[in-house]
Each structure stands twice: as structure tokens, then as C-alpha cells.
Design a protein around this motif. Structure first.
Motif, PDB file in Angstrom:
ATOM      1  N   THR A  70       0.822  -1.218   0.000  1.00 16.09           N
ATOM      2  CA  THR A  70       0.000   0.000   0.000  1.00 16.09           C
ATOM      3  C   THR A  70       0.854   1.265   0.000  1.00 16.09           C
ATOM      4  O   THR A  70       0.367   2.349  -0.317  1.00 16.09           O
ATOM      5  CB  THR A  70      -0.911   0.033   1.234  1.00 16.09           C
ATOM      6  OG1 THR A  70      -0.104   0.088   2.421  1.00 16.09           O
ATOM      7  CG2 THR A  70      -1.797  -1.206   1.281  1.00 16.09           C
ATOM      8  N   TYR A  72       1.930   2.441   2.718  1.00 20.14           N
ATOM      9  CA  TYR A  72       1.775   2.955   4.080  1.00 20.14           C
ATOM     10  C   TYR A  72       2.491   2.045   5.075  1.00 20.14           C
ATOM     11  O   TYR A  72       2.782   0.884   4.775  1.00 20.14           O
ATOM     12  CB  TYR A  72       0.287   3.036   4.460  1.00 20.14           C
ATOM     13  CG  TYR A  72      -0.507   3.979   3.596  1.00 20.14           C
ATOM     14  CD1 TYR A  72      -0.258   5.346   3.613  1.00 20.14           C
ATOM     15  CD2 TYR A  72      -1.507   3.479   2.757  1.00 20.14           C
ATOM     16  CE1 TYR A  72      -1.008   6.212   2.818  1.00 20.14           C
ATOM     17  CE2 TYR A  72      -2.252   4.334   1.963  1.00 20.14           C
ATOM     18  CZ  TYR A  72      -1.987   5.704   2.002  1.00 20.14           C
ATOM     19  OH  TYR A  72      -2.713   6.545   1.219  1.00 20.14           O
ATOM     20  N   ALA A  73       2.729   2.571   6.231  1.00 22.06           N
ATOM     21  CA  ALA A  73       3.298   1.732   7.287  1.00 22.06           C
ATOM     22  C   ALA A  73       2.304   0.640   7.648  1.00 22.06           C
ATOM     23  O   ALA A  73       1.097   0.837   7.569  1.00 22.06           O
ATOM     24  CB  ALA A  73       3.635   2.590   8.510  1.00 22.06           C
ATOM     25  N   ARG A  74       2.851  -0.518   8.011  1.00 20.36           N
ATOM     26  CA  ARG A  74       1.966  -1.621   8.358  1.00 20.36           C
ATOM     27  C   ARG A  74       1.119  -1.228   9.568  1.00 20.36           C
ATOM     28  O   ARG A  74       1.559  -0.505  10.466  1.00 20.36           O
ATOM     29  CB  ARG A  74       2.797  -2.871   8.668  1.00 20.36           C
ATOM     30  CG  ARG A  74       3.841  -2.639   9.732  1.00 20.36           C
ATOM     31  CD  ARG A  74       4.864  -3.748   9.739  1.00 20.36           C
ATOM     32  NE  ARG A  74       5.939  -3.482  10.697  1.00 20.36           N
ATOM     33  CZ  ARG A  74       7.020  -4.225  10.812  1.00 20.36           C
ATOM     34  NH1 ARG A  74       7.170  -5.288  10.023  1.00 20.36           N
ATOM     35  NH2 ARG A  74       7.948  -3.951  11.702  1.00 20.36           N
ATOM     36  N   ARG A  83      -3.710   5.579  16.700  1.00 24.75           N
ATOM     37  CA  ARG A  83      -4.841   5.995  15.879  1.00 24.75           C
ATOM     38  C   ARG A  83      -5.883   6.718  16.734  1.00 24.75           C
ATOM     39  O   ARG A  83      -6.082   6.400  17.903  1.00 24.75           O
ATOM     40  CB  ARG A  83      -5.482   4.781  15.198  1.00 24.75           C
ATOM     41  CG  ARG A  83      -4.557   4.135  14.193  1.00 24.75           C
ATOM     42  CD  ARG A  83      -5.280   3.211  13.239  1.00 24.75           C
ATOM     43  NE  ARG A  83      -4.401   2.828  12.144  1.00 24.75           N
ATOM     44  CZ  ARG A  83      -4.249   3.545  11.032  1.00 24.75           C
ATOM     45  NH1 ARG A  83      -4.933   4.644  10.865  1.00 24.75           N
ATOM     46  NH2 ARG A  83      -3.407   3.146  10.087  1.00 24.75           N
TER      47      ARG A  83
END
Length: 214
Positions: A70, A72-74, A83
Motif C-alpha cells: 500500500t 503505508y506503514a503496516r 490511531r
């Protein structure tokens, strides 16, 4: 040390009371004062603060997106602390803040506080009195007669006096306590100690120490 005993109208009664030198004339110990006030303040804390950690957060455990590809960071699930809406990492949990201080240290702290008040001439002794029924107005009249109308006053009684206690509840600068229940913090927090004659006897008896042999 001897202090004059005043009547309710503020006049001198002609009697005096003796303040025990081992209670009111010691070498104050500032560190002990700090320890005891810290103990009192800590023991007043409820310690019921609580946040939800990752395990307690109500979110799906679904992995948000695939591990690779992706850009993105995992990422794991939405409960992650990084988050928004996720659990809190290392947040406050219920705990006890109770501190213990030896009883002899507590007594030394109270004697130090009383000594500071005596040195500052912030102790006034009044004859024993009570009211037939609670009356904030009458208590204010007594304080005004003693020249303490605008001062932060701690009124110490020799024994439990619910009438005086109820009379003081609406006065933000006045507290009424039994002499035996007045803590180091209570003594230091007041600008003036207004003590009934019987309260002086109680403090002399409770906090007196045996003289040290030369």
C-alpha cells in the motif's frame, strides 16, 4: 508562654493560660512539616482515574489494510494507540496514593506548626462558649469582637460542638474543629488560631513530651 484569655465581647477576662513549651516553643522542623502535609494531601486523593487501554477499547479487531503493497506503514486494528479513537498507552489506572508517616513524626509536625503560629503571634485564646442553636450571625459577631472579621480563622474547641460547626458552614474563611482532630495542614492553612480554653488543655495534654535530661 502565657496568653491572655478573652471574653466573647473581646475584653480581657483577667485569666491566662499556659502554653506548654514542649508543644508551642520547640525548634520547628520544616522537613517533617512537608512530610506530614504531603501525607495528608496524598491520602485525600481518590485515585479513581481511569482510561481505556487497547484491550478495553470497543473497536473491531479487523486488520485495517494489507501488510504490504500500500505504501503505508503496516497497521493492525483500529484499537492501536497511534490511531484516533484507539486505546491509550500507559494511561492512568486506579491506584492508591496513600502514604504512611510515623506517628511520632506526625506529632512533631503538629508541634512545629503550633510553634510557628505562636512565634507569629497568631494564637488567640477565648473562653469556652457555645450556642443554643446554630447561628452564623452570632459567630460572626464573636469573630468581629475578637478582631478577626476578615481573617482566615481556625476555631479549635475542646470537645465536639455541633452547634458551632453548623454555625460556621456558610463562612468560607472559618473552620471549626475539635483540637484533637486538627491536622498539620489545618493549622498551617489558617491565618489565626482561635482556641477555646479547653482546646489549649487538650493540645497540651496530647502533644506534650517529657523533658530531656541535661
Amino acid at each position: 508562654m502565657e496568653l491572655q484569655v478573652y471574653r466573647l465581647d473581646g475584653s480581657e477576662s483577667g485569666r491566662t493560660v499556659t502554653l506548654d513549651p514542649t508543644v508551642f516553643e520547640i525548634e520547628p522542623n520544616d522537613h517533617v512539616l512537608w512530610l506530614d502535609v504531603k501525607r495528608i494531601e496524598a491520602n485525600r486523593r481518590q485515585g479513581t482515574h481511569k482510561v481505556k487501554n487497547r484491550a478495553e477499547n470497543a473497536h473491531s479487531t479487523r486488520k485495517l489494510y494489507r501488510q504490504k503493497g500500500t505504501g503505508y506503514a503496516r497497521a493492525g486494528d483500529a484499537k492501536s494507540p497511534i490511531r484516533r479513537g484507539g486505546g491509550t498507552a500507559h494511561g492512568p489506572q486506579p491506584r492508591s496514593y496513600e502514604l504512611k508517616v510515623n506517628r511520632k513524626t506526625q506529632r512533631l509536625a503538629r508541634r512545629s506548626a503550633l510553634t510557628y503560629k505562636a512565634q507569629a503571634e497568631a494564637i488567640r485564646v477565648v473562653e469556652d462558649f457555645t450556642f443554643e442553636q446554630p447561628s452564623t450571625r452570632r459567630l460572626l459577631e464573636v469573630l468581629a469582637a475578637q478582631g478577626l472579621a476578615d481573617r482566615k480563622v481556625l476555631l479549635l474547641t475542646g470537645e465536639y460542638n455541633p452547634t458551632l460547626y453548623l454555625s460556621s458552614r456558610n463562612l468560607p474563611k472559618v473552620r471549626v474543629l475539635e483540637a484533637r482532630n486538627a491536622s498539620t495542614r489545618d493549622l498551617l492553612d489558617a491565618q489565626v488560631l482561635l482556641m477555646q480554653e479547653s482546646a489549649v488543655e487538650v493540645l497540651n495534654r496530647m502533644l506534650r513530651t517529657a523533658p530531656v535530661a541535661a
